[in-house]
Write an enzyme that holds these catalytic residues in place. Structure first.
Site, short mmCIF file in Angstrom:
data_model
loop_
_atom_site.label_atom_id
_atom_site.label_comp_id
_atom_site.label_asym_id
_atom_site.label_seq_id
_atom_site.Cartn_x
_atom_site.Cartn_y
_atom_site.Cartn_z
N TYR A 194 -0.65 5.92 -4.80
CA TYR A 194 -1.66 6.95 -4.62
C TYR A 194 -1.01 8.24 -5.10
O TYR A 194 -0.06 8.74 -4.48
CB TYR A 194 -2.06 7.10 -3.16
CG TYR A 194 -3.10 6.13 -2.67
CD1 TYR A 194 -4.36 6.05 -3.28
CD2 TYR A 194 -2.84 5.28 -1.59
CE1 TYR A 194 -5.31 5.16 -2.82
CE2 TYR A 194 -3.79 4.39 -1.13
CZ TYR A 194 -5.03 4.34 -1.75
OH TYR A 194 -5.98 3.46 -1.30
N SER B 31 0.82 -1.20 0.00
CA SER B 31 0.00 0.00 0.00
C SER B 31 0.86 1.25 0.00
O SER B 31 1.90 1.32 0.66
CB SER B 31 -0.90 0.01 1.23
OG SER B 31 -1.52 1.27 1.40
N LYS C 68 -5.79 -0.01 -10.90
CA LYS C 68 -6.68 -0.66 -9.94
C LYS C 68 -7.88 0.23 -9.64
O LYS C 68 -7.73 1.41 -9.37
CB LYS C 68 -5.93 -0.98 -8.64
CG LYS C 68 -6.79 -1.67 -7.57
CD LYS C 68 -5.94 -1.99 -6.35
CE LYS C 68 -6.77 -2.67 -5.26
NZ LYS C 68 -7.74 -1.75 -4.63
N HIS D 187 -12.80 -1.38 -4.42
CA HIS D 187 -12.02 -1.02 -3.24
C HIS D 187 -12.56 -1.69 -1.98
O HIS D 187 -12.59 -1.11 -0.90
CB HIS D 187 -12.02 0.50 -3.05
CG HIS D 187 -10.76 1.03 -2.41
ND1 HIS D 187 -9.77 1.65 -3.13
CD2 HIS D 187 -10.33 1.04 -1.12
CE1 HIS D 187 -8.80 2.03 -2.30
NE2 HIS D 187 -9.11 1.66 -1.08
N THR E 276 -3.90 3.18 -8.08
CA THR E 276 -5.28 3.11 -7.58
C THR E 276 -6.00 4.40 -7.96
O THR E 276 -5.58 5.50 -7.57
CB THR E 276 -5.30 2.91 -6.06
OG1 THR E 276 -4.80 1.60 -5.78
CG2 THR E 276 -6.72 3.00 -5.51
#
Length: 398
Positions: free
Chosen positions: A133, A110, A265, A289, A159
């Protein structure tokens, strides 16, 4: 119950719930608003029925899967899950990386992790991917992409389904000061009732205090400025995300910057999948998500066939959200997913038992996949397709 006594993911789920304070467990478990998306994700899998074929030699079964030129031992990997350091202080995300390497499956680290991509790459150099991100400052984003490339990570996973912060009502009720910003980007202030409830989970409190208290955001540390404190890093991350103004032009830039596999994603609309393919992306992960962003979104498995039909073999189509059984992964394969990811199940394992707990979650999925492959007469994954699914109009479609 001990870790070695768990026979399914629900067992690990119950063990994790007992160990964590409510405020922490709700952050893992919660969705958004009325949380209808959570039940929708799992119910969508339940609507599908596998159609077994018999008198097939299934004495040898192979669940390995090859994507992006790399063969993994199973057709699934670990989704990016932020804030692991809040739940499991002894290793956090590095437990997930270590377990993935041992099992030879991919681990998507992440962007909101406590540890850094460099640390994960040292532990699992052939299995770590990085979730990006995008930051509001393009220079920070480009630096993150460059670090992922320099560390030899196998894939960059952008993402895209968090253009704005969601309304996670459990976080509001539990007193997260950062509920409007996703819950892991800054410290939280808890009401006295929540604090008292947390004290009924002494093992978690002990680990939390012993291992340094509130975690930081390891991947943001190099960009927060020299000498930045944990609070400074958290504040920096909060102010940099989400990148609401991100567009397809930014994706084109990431394609130019990252030399290896680029995955998007959060794709749900087939038109977006087509556009990602046209830009030159290598794959998409069909995902809502984990029902943590838009409560009114369809289940990922419901839109998967349309996305697959739209892009065909132009890119690798994968799926996450709602997977709780090995059979779910086989159903997704029948509907067009070449690979699957899940996040909560391995978090349950990490909370319940650290590294052995994560390995147990992976072993449970592997065992169920192997069993169901034998039950439906499928010795290898490449044989799976729509013919293994029963529908009420099955005969008419043949």
């Amino acid at each position: 119950m001990r870790i070695d006594e768990a026979i399914n993911i629900e067992d690990l789920h119950r063990m994790a719930k007992r160990r964590l304070p409510k405020v922490m467990f709700d952050y893992i478990e919660g969705g958004v608003e009325d949380e209808r998306g959570l039940s929708r994700n799992e119910a969508a899998f339940h609507r599908h029925r596998l159609l077994p074929r018999y008198l097939v030699d299934v004495s040898k079964r192979d669940q390995s899967a090859t994507i992006f030129g790399q063969t993994f031992s199973s057709p699934f990997g670990i989704s990016p899950t932020g804030g692991v350091g809040l739940y499991q202080r002894r290793g956090g995300e590095l437990l997930l990386a270590e377990a993935a390497a041992a099992a030879n499956i991919p681990y998507i680290m992440s962007g909101g992790s406590n540890h850094s991509m460099e640390e994960a790459a040292r532990i699992a150099p052939h299995n770590t991917w990085f979730q990006l991100y995008a930051a509001k400052d393009p220079a920070v984003t480009d630096a993150l992409v460059g670090r992922a490339a320099d560390n030899g990570l196998g894939a960059l996973v952008l993402t895209v389904d968090v253009p704005v912060h969601p309304k996670r009502e459990r976080n509001f009720r539990n007193g997260f000061a950062s509920a409007r910003s996703g819950g892991v980007m800054e410290a939280f202030k808890l009401p006295p009732s929540i604090i008292l409830e947390a004290l009924t989970h002494p093992l978690w409190v002990y680990d939390y205090v012993k291992n340094g208290g509130a975690p930081t955001l390891g991947n943001w540390v190099p960009h927060a400025g020299n000498g930045a404190s944990t609070a400074d890093v958290l504040q920096f991350g909060r102010t940099q995300t989400p990148a609401s103004a991100q567009t397809w032009k930014d994706l084109e830039r990431y394609r130019r910057l990252f030399p290896r596999n680029l995955i998007v994603k959060g794709i749900m609309d087939p038109r977006d999948a087509i556009r990602a393919a046209e830009i030159g992306c290598d794959g998409v992960i069909v995902s809502n998500h984990g029902a943590r962003q838009l409560d009114q979104a369809p289940a990922s498995i419901d839109v998967l066939p349309a996305v697959k039909a739209a892009v065909g073999d132009r890119m690798t189509v994968m799926l996450d959200s709602g997977i709780r059984r090995g059979a779910d992964i086989l159903i997704a394969r029948c509907l067009g997913a070449e690979f699957c990811f899940f996040g909560r199940p391995t978090l349950y394992g990490a909370v319940a038992g650290g590294l052995p707990g994560v390995k147990k979650a992976i072993d449970i999925f592997r065992g169920e996949i192997d069993l169901v492959m034998g039950q439906i007469g499928c010795p290898s994954l490449d044989q799976l397709g729509p013919d293994f699914l029963w529908t009420d109009d099955w005969q008419r479609n043949r």
